[in-house]
Design a protein around this motif. Structure first.
Motif, mmCIF file in Angstrom:
data_model
loop_
_atom_site.group_PDB
_atom_site.id
_atom_site.type_symbol
_atom_site.label_atom_id
_atom_site.label_comp_id
_atom_site.label_asym_id
_atom_site.label_seq_id
_atom_site.Cartn_x
_atom_site.Cartn_y
_atom_site.Cartn_z
ATOM 1 N N GLU A 13 0.841 -1.201 0.000
ATOM 2 C CA GLU A 13 0.000 0.000 0.000
ATOM 3 C C GLU A 13 0.877 1.253 0.000
ATOM 4 O O GLU A 13 0.970 1.983 0.992
ATOM 5 N N LYS A 14 1.550 1.519 -1.095
ATOM 6 C CA LYS A 14 2.312 2.759 -1.217
ATOM 7 C C LYS A 14 1.375 3.929 -1.458
ATOM 8 O O LYS A 14 1.716 5.069 -1.190
ATOM 9 N N LYS A 15 0.201 3.656 -2.002
ATOM 10 C CA LYS A 15 -0.826 4.671 -2.193
ATOM 11 C C LYS A 15 -2.066 4.242 -1.427
ATOM 12 O O LYS A 15 -2.372 3.050 -1.344
ATOM 13 N N THR A 16 -2.753 5.208 -0.857
ATOM 14 C CA THR A 16 -3.988 4.866 -0.155
ATOM 15 C C THR A 16 -5.060 4.480 -1.173
ATOM 16 O O THR A 16 -4.946 4.795 -2.365
ATOM 17 N N LEU A 18 -8.013 5.649 -1.472
ATOM 18 C CA LEU A 18 -8.647 6.851 -2.007
ATOM 19 C C LEU A 18 -7.795 7.461 -3.128
ATOM 20 O O LEU A 18 -8.317 7.929 -4.137
ATOM 21 N N GLU A 19 -6.476 7.447 -2.950
ATOM 22 C CA GLU A 19 -5.568 7.971 -3.983
ATOM 23 C C GLU A 19 -5.658 7.139 -5.254
ATOM 24 O O GLU A 19 -5.598 7.673 -6.366
ATOM 25 N N LYS A 20 -5.811 5.835 -5.094
ATOM 26 C CA LYS A 20 -5.939 4.952 -6.260
ATOM 27 C C LYS A 20 -7.256 5.229 -6.997
ATOM 28 O O LYS A 20 -7.276 5.259 -8.233
ATOM 29 N N LYS A 22 -8.852 8.036 -7.069
ATOM 30 C CA LYS A 22 -8.723 9.324 -7.747
ATOM 31 C C LYS A 22 -7.847 9.226 -8.998
ATOM 32 O O LYS A 22 -7.957 10.056 -9.903
ATOM 33 N N SER A 23 -6.956 8.238 -9.037
ATOM 34 C CA SER A 23 -6.013 8.101 -10.156
ATOM 35 C C SER A 23 -6.625 7.409 -11.373
ATOM 36 O O SER A 23 -6.011 7.389 -12.434
ATOM 37 N N ILE A 371 -2.930 4.265 -12.700
ATOM 38 C CA ILE A 371 -2.983 4.373 -11.235
ATOM 39 C C ILE A 371 -1.591 4.456 -10.639
ATOM 40 O O ILE A 371 -1.346 5.204 -9.700
ATOM 41 N N TYR A 372 -0.661 3.692 -11.225
ATOM 42 C CA TYR A 372 0.713 3.667 -10.699
ATOM 43 C C TYR A 372 1.685 4.330 -11.688
ATOM 44 O O TYR A 372 2.809 3.871 -11.857
ATOM 45 N N LYS A 374 3.375 7.000 -11.554
ATOM 46 C CA LYS A 374 4.555 7.654 -10.996
ATOM 47 C C LYS A 374 5.591 6.676 -10.478
ATOM 48 O O LYS A 374 6.661 7.081 -10.008
#
Length: 378
Positions: A13-16, A18-20, A22-23, A371-372, A374
């Protein structure tokens, strides 16, 4: 240990969450869903305005595969990179399995009976070859492209599935697999002269290649040049297809009012010739809207590739968008008589569980790239 490391990195879980969320590229998702809805209505029309086998099956499969598309989109792009060669090898083994134990239909042995789905491995290979080549060229520097091993490996990786699909026999799908792989090779930076030399060599060898084709394949080529030579036989499909498209006019005959489809003049209207039925009912305007949706789809995939940090994601998105473009152009050119009939489904629109499954897997990898975007891949 290696597999555990892949799983741990994949779901870390490098991104939450919610962040996923939004991506996600919601425009791309909406276009996929919209084309899918259009395909369900078109399938309903092929069944004469009734919920028969093709309609029910297509709605069920699209709903299921769209859900899988959303779920698979959250799998990290590192996962697809790590297992790219294994994915390719698995599909290649399935192609070998088909040769001995595959389901035979209409003279071709192409499917594996999974009870709930007749899986066609050659459709999955369209995605597997792109993923495989994207990983292969991920680390290859431009100056190393012309080393002997970097030339031979892609040739072997591409030649094996092409040969296995040709002997099924399925010449059309083998050409599309070749197109998918060569698109990534082109994007990797291989000079154009090598493609020109290969095209000239193929042209010189054309008479020999044609002599090796099956009788029905030779007839398709002859029919392409002169469909009127056998209007009630080999040329029947393409002639009826042209009549249907032309009779649609500017605005079409209206939904469920296509005479070519309803009077059963148009064969294979639920698979390869679904665009013909759609054009007859919705005309030039409706066809243009469908083409615009495909254009937006391709544009969003290319944009995701440009924004991705890893070369693997870039190669995959650019390769997948190129492959989709080839599938769309080949199918529409085929039903309009601009290319020989090669059995190429129209992405999402055409009936077929294997083609739809492979396409949705392809979209899920694209969404994973978004989503990933970056994250770098070493």
């Amino acid at each position: 240990r290696y597999l555990k490391m892949i799983i741990r990195n994949t779901f870390s879980e490098k991104k939450t969450f919610l962040e996923k969320i939004k991506s996600i590229d919601y425009i791309l998702m909406a276009v996929i869903l919209l084309i899918g809805i259009i395909s369900c209505f078109s399938m309903y029309s092929t069944d004469g305005g009734q919920f028969k086998y093709h309609t029910n099956s297509h709605i069920l499969k699209f709903s299921l595969f769209f859900i899988l598309f959303i779920i698979f989109s959250f799998i990290q792009i590192r996962f697809w990179h790590a297992l790219a060669y294994l994915f390719y090898l698995l599909v290649l083994c399935m192609l070998v399995y088909v040769l001995w134990f595959g389901v035979t239909a209409q003279g071709s042995q192409r499917w594996i009976n999974l009870y709930f789905l007749n899986l066609q491995p050659s459709e999955l290979m369209k995605i597997a070859i792109i993923v495989c080549f994207a990983k292969f060229y991920h680390r290859v520097q431009t100056q190393d492209l012309y080393k002997l091993k970097n030339i031979l490996y892609p040739i072997v990786l591409l030649a094996l599935p092409i040969y296995l699909v040709i002997i099924q026999p399925d010449l059309g799908t083998s050409i599309l697999i070749a197109g998918s792989g060569l698109a990534v090779v082109w994007l990797a930076g291989v000079r154009i002269r090598y493609f020109v030399y290969s095209a000239l060599t193929l042209l010189v060898c054309a008479p020999f290649v044609i002599s090796l084709l099956k009788t029905y394949q030779k007839i398709r080529i002859l029919t392409f040049f002169n469909p009127e030579r056998d209007p009630l036989g080999a040329g029947y499909q393409i002639l009826q297809s042209k009549i249907a498209v032309g009779s649609g006019g500017l605005f079409g005959k209206g939904y469920l009012k296509g005479t070519q489809g309803y009077l059963e003049y148009l064969p294979e209207k639920h698979t390869d010739f679904i665009f013909t039925l759609f054009s007859e009912e919705f005309g030039f305007l409706g066809s243009s809207i469908l083409l615009m949706l495909y254009f937006v789809m391709l544009f969003r995939i290319i944009r995701i590739g440009k924004e991705s940090k890893s070369y693997f994601a870039k190669f995959y998105c650019f390769g997948f968008s190129s492959a989709l473009f080839i599938y769309i152009v080949v199918n529409m050119s085929m039903v309009l008589g601009l290319l020989p009939i090669v059995g190429s489904p129209l992405p999402i629109m055409s009936y077929g569980g294997s083609a739809l499954l492979s396409t949705m897997i392809g979209f899920s990898i694209v969404m994973s790239c978004k989503i990933y975007s970056k994250e770098a891949i070493s």
